[in-house]
Design an enzyme around this catalytic site. Structure first.
Site: not given
Length: 196
Positions: A128, A44
């Site tokens: 990220h 995620h």
């Protein structure tokens, strides 16, 4: 108070997860991390962290505010890998440059939470996707085969700290919808990862 760790995130589909997992494995073959690769089911991009002990009224307020967010879908191209220099040395993959659509969406989501008086932690936004944890070495900025992710929704995740291994539970899902009159107006990008 019972643990109730909540965060908003971008949650990839299966094809993007598979591509990210392949990239993680290739990087680990070229330069063994000495740590462990993250499970693709946990991939995620964290947007906003609400805390470890979020009261039910705050959770409900966050869900109501999320339903009001309007931002256009966008494409996030993951094309670089690297690592943070903190104690656990996580390896990540990310976009070399954040697309304006993600910047505008993040601002809309953050503003909706602040207007709804939802408490937020970790306001610094460094988009990220973590692919490895507890690495023994730093991964220098490394280009990867680009992975195009068509982002058209966001989710609210509960981190189930009572389970071993810890699992993520999607407790809310909202589509990205352009505001009336067109797409969201991009705003200046937040600080970026130093990829160079």
């Amino acid at each position: 108070m019972e643990p109730n760790r909540l965060f908003f995130a971008l949650w990839p589909g299966e094809a993007v997860r598979a591509s990210c997992n392949a990239a993680a494995r290739q990087l680990n073959i070229r330069m063994p991390s000495g740590g462990y690769l993250s499970s693709p089911e946990r991939y995620h991009v964290t947007l906003l962290f609400l805390g470890d002990h979020v009261p039910r009224d705050q959770e409900d307020a966050a869900c109501r505010a999320a339903a009001l967010v309007r931002a256009a879908p966008f494409t996030l191209t993951l094309d670089h890998a690297g690592s943070f220099r903190n104690r656990e040395i996580p390896w990540w993959i990310a976009a070399r440059s954040t697309p304006p659509g993600l910047t505008a969406f993040y601002a809309a989501l953050r503003d909706a939470m602040l207007q709804a008086r939802v408490s937020l932690e970790r306001l610094r936004f460094v988009p990220h996707l973590t692919i490895a944890r507890n690495a023994k070495i730093i991964l220098p900025p490394t280009p990867i085969e680009p992975i195009d992710w068509a982002v058209d929704e966001f989710v609210l995740i509960r981190s189930r700290l009572d389970l071993r291994p810890v699992r993520y539970e999607v407790i809310g899902r909202w589509p990205l919808l352009a505001p009336e009159g067109g797409t969201a107006t991009p705003i200046p990008a937040p600080p970026q990862l130093d990829l160079f």
